[in-house]
Motif scaffolding. Structure first.
Motif, PDB file in Angstrom:
ATOM      1  N   PHE A  70       0.719  -1.350   0.112  1.00 48.38           N
ATOM      2  CA  PHE A  70       0.026   0.052   0.048  1.00 48.38           C
ATOM      3  C   PHE A  70       1.001   1.271   0.184  1.00 48.38           C
ATOM      4  N   ASP A  71       0.488   2.220  -0.540  1.00 51.06           N
ATOM      5  CA  ASP A  71       1.026   3.720  -0.606  1.00 51.06           C
ATOM      6  C   ASP A  71       0.512   4.069   0.919  1.00 51.06           C
ATOM      7  N   ASP A  72       1.625   4.351   1.651  1.00 48.73           N
ATOM      8  CA  ASP A  72       1.550   4.579   3.129  1.00 48.73           C
ATOM      9  C   ASP A  72       2.202   5.994   3.501  1.00 48.73           C
ATOM     10  N   PRO A  73       1.459   6.793   3.786  1.00 49.23           N
ATOM     11  CA  PRO A  73       2.313   8.208   4.237  1.00 49.23           C
ATOM     12  C   PRO A  73       3.535   7.966   5.053  1.00 49.23           C
ATOM     13  N   GLY A  74       3.375   7.303   6.241  1.00 54.36           N
ATOM     14  CA  GLY A  74       4.150   6.923   7.108  1.00 54.36           C
ATOM     15  C   GLY A  74       5.417   5.965   6.886  1.00 54.36           C
ATOM     16  N   ILE A  75       5.295   5.318   5.812  1.00 50.14           N
ATOM     17  CA  ILE A  75       6.302   4.573   5.511  1.00 50.14           C
ATOM     18  C   ILE A  75       6.779   4.519   3.848  1.00 50.14           C
ATOM     19  N   ASN A  76       7.867   4.340   3.593  1.00 50.34           N
ATOM     20  CA  ASN A  76       8.271   4.342   2.380  1.00 50.34           C
ATOM     21  C   ASN A  76       7.614   3.200   1.712  1.00 50.34           C
ATOM     22  N   SER A  77       7.153   3.334   0.238  1.00 48.63           N
ATOM     23  CA  SER A  77       6.400   2.408  -0.397  1.00 48.63           C
ATOM     24  C   SER A  77       6.958   2.425  -1.841  1.00 48.63           C
ATOM     25  N   VAL A  78       6.777   0.888  -2.276  1.00 45.86           N
ATOM     26  CA  VAL A  78       6.872   0.546  -3.461  1.00 45.86           C
ATOM     27  C   VAL A  78       5.703  -0.097  -3.963  1.00 45.86           C
ATOM     28  N   MET A  79       5.024   0.365  -5.014  1.00 47.94           N
ATOM     29  CA  MET A  79       3.889  -0.092  -5.552  1.00 47.94           C
ATOM     30  C   MET A  79       3.947  -0.733  -6.722  1.00 47.94           C
ATOM     31  N   ALA A  80       3.459  -1.973  -6.997  1.00 50.59           N
ATOM     32  CA  ALA A  80       3.154  -2.759  -8.229  1.00 50.59           C
ATOM     33  C   ALA A  80       2.177  -2.325  -8.983  1.00 50.59           C
ATOM     34  N   ASP A  81       2.421  -2.667 -10.548  1.00 53.31           N
ATOM     35  CA  ASP A  81       1.300  -2.063 -11.404  1.00 53.31           C
ATOM     36  C   ASP A  81       0.395  -3.072 -11.455  1.00 53.31           C
ATOM     37  N   ASP A  82      -0.689  -3.373 -10.746  1.00 50.39           N
ATOM     38  CA  ASP A  82      -1.422  -4.349 -10.505  1.00 50.39           C
ATOM     39  C   ASP A  82      -2.379  -4.412 -11.987  1.00 50.39           C
ATOM     40  N   ALA A  83      -2.626  -3.363 -12.532  1.00 46.04           N
ATOM     41  CA  ALA A  83      -3.452  -3.470 -13.867  1.00 46.04           C
ATOM     42  C   ALA A  83      -2.738  -4.278 -14.844  1.00 46.04           C
ATOM     43  N   ASP A  84      -1.417  -3.693 -15.013  1.00 47.34           N
ATOM     44  CA  ASP A  84      -0.567  -4.307 -16.130  1.00 47.34           C
ATOM     45  C   ASP A  84      -0.238  -5.919 -15.858  1.00 47.34           C
ATOM     46  N   GLY A  85       0.030  -6.182 -14.455  1.00 48.67           N
ATOM     47  CA  GLY A  85       0.373  -7.536 -14.053  1.00 48.67           C
ATOM     48  C   GLY A  85      -0.995  -8.470 -14.386  1.00 48.67           C
ATOM     49  N   MET A  86      -2.134  -7.956 -14.042  1.00 48.79           N
ATOM     50  CA  MET A  86      -3.203  -8.735 -14.521  1.00 48.79           C
ATOM     51  C   MET A  86      -3.276  -8.838 -15.885  1.00 48.79           C
ATOM     52  N   ARG A  87      -2.992  -7.798 -16.863  1.00 46.43           N
ATOM     53  CA  ARG A  87      -2.934  -7.667 -18.271  1.00 46.43           C
ATOM     54  C   ARG A  87      -2.251  -8.826 -18.640  1.00 46.43           C
ATOM     55  N   GLN A  88      -0.853  -8.905 -18.314  1.00 50.81           N
ATOM     56  CA  GLN A  88       0.077  -9.710 -18.619  1.00 50.81           C
ATOM     57  C   GLN A  88      -0.367 -11.251 -18.286  1.00 50.81           C
ATOM     58  N   LEU A 115     -14.082  -8.410  -4.037  1.00 55.37           N
ATOM     59  CA  LEU A 115     -13.963  -7.132  -4.880  1.00 55.37           C
ATOM     60  C   LEU A 115     -14.092  -5.859  -4.094  1.00 55.37           C
ATOM     61  N   LYS A 116     -13.706  -6.201  -2.706  1.00 55.00           N
ATOM     62  CA  LYS A 116     -13.785  -5.114  -1.664  1.00 55.00           C
ATOM     63  C   LYS A 116     -12.798  -4.058  -1.869  1.00 55.00           C
ATOM     64  N   HIS A 117     -11.646  -4.347  -1.893  1.00 54.82           N
ATOM     65  CA  HIS A 117     -10.533  -3.533  -1.839  1.00 54.82           C
ATOM     66  C   HIS A 117     -10.098  -2.854  -3.188  1.00 54.82           C
ATOM     67  N   PRO A 118      -9.962  -1.342  -3.136  1.00 57.10           N
ATOM     68  CA  PRO A 118      -9.872  -0.806  -4.658  1.00 57.10           C
ATOM     69  C   PRO A 118      -8.518  -1.562  -5.266  1.00 57.10           C
ATOM     70  N   THR A 119      -7.748  -2.090  -4.901  1.00 54.78           N
ATOM     71  CA  THR A 119      -6.523  -2.834  -5.856  1.00 54.78           C
ATOM     72  C   THR A 119      -7.097  -3.797  -6.368  1.00 54.78           C
ATOM     73  N   LEU A 120      -7.961  -4.724  -5.576  1.00 55.61           N
ATOM     74  CA  LEU A 120      -8.607  -5.914  -6.179  1.00 55.61           C
ATOM     75  C   LEU A 120      -9.444  -5.354  -7.366  1.00 55.61           C
ATOM     76  N   GLN A 121     -10.107  -4.285  -7.171  1.00 54.88           N
ATOM     77  CA  GLN A 121     -11.294  -4.019  -8.289  1.00 54.88           C
ATOM     78  C   GLN A 121     -10.284  -3.313  -9.302  1.00 54.88           C
ATOM     79  N   GLN A 122      -9.212  -2.815  -9.311  1.00 54.82           N
ATOM     80  CA  GLN A 122      -8.486  -2.382 -10.382  1.00 54.82           C
ATOM     81  C   GLN A 122      -7.924  -3.859 -11.222  1.00 54.82           C
ATOM     82  N   ARG A 123      -7.765  -4.583 -10.293  1.00 54.04           N
ATOM     83  CA  ARG A 123      -7.252  -6.005 -11.128  1.00 54.04           C
ATOM     84  C   ARG A 123      -8.568  -6.496 -12.026  1.00 54.04           C
ATOM     85  N   HIS A 124      -9.535  -6.483 -11.334  1.00 53.22           N
ATOM     86  CA  HIS A 124     -10.863  -7.142 -11.924  1.00 53.22           C
ATOM     87  C   HIS A 124     -11.062  -6.391 -13.292  1.00 53.22           C
ATOM     88  N   ARG A 125     -11.100  -4.925 -13.151  1.00 52.57           N
ATOM     89  CA  ARG A 125     -11.417  -4.129 -14.409  1.00 52.57           C
ATOM     90  C   ARG A 125     -10.248  -4.573 -15.636  1.00 52.57           C
TER      91      ARG A 125
END
Length: 130
Positions: free
Chosen positions: A38-56, A75-85
């Motif tokens: 997750f992108d977290d303001p209190g912790i340095n974060s590295v995010m995966a491109d979930d949509a592109d990973g699902m596409r691949q 499909l409750k979490h926004p990341t999982l919704q993005q993967r489903h789309r």
């Protein structure tokens, strides 16, 4: 925790099941930390491109001749919704019409790890037909 001094850094990989404020209180202030989920303001974060990973992933299955590709995740979490789309969009872009019966998206009880959650969810899907 008496062993913080033995660690040079901390890689945090969670699905949001704990309060980060509590975690930050426990960590020594000078211990390097990176969050990879997750992108977290209190912790340095590295995010995966979930949509592109699902596409691949979907394109890989399509390239093997598969056309009825299931999707198992709530499909409750926004990341999982993005993967489903991305799943749906990739099927459609490849002239495959997604079918509702290919998707199992019920919110299930939490399990200690993804393996147990996935195993239980697949049992529910197969036993009860969604």
């Amino acid at each position: 925790f008496p062993h913080w001094n033995l660690m040079e850094g901390l890689l945090i990989s969670d699905m949001g099941h704990f309060d980060r404020k509590d975690l930050l209180k426990l960590l020594p202030p000078n211990l390097p930390r990176v969050n990879i989920m997750f992108d977290d303001p209190g912790i340095n974060s590295v995010m995966a491109d979930d949509a592109d990973g699902m596409r691949q992933a979907v394109e890989y299955l399509l390239s093997g001749g598969h056309r009825r590709i299931g999707y198992l995740s709530h499909l409750k979490h926004p990341t999982l919704q993005q993967r489903h789309r991305a799943y749906r969009a990739t099927l459609i872009a490849n002239k495959v019409t997604p079918q509702q019966e290919w998707v199992y998206s019920k919110v299930l009880p939490l399990f200690p790890n993804y393996y147990e959650y996935g195993y239980y969810a697949m049992q529910q899907w197969l036993n009860f037909g969604g």
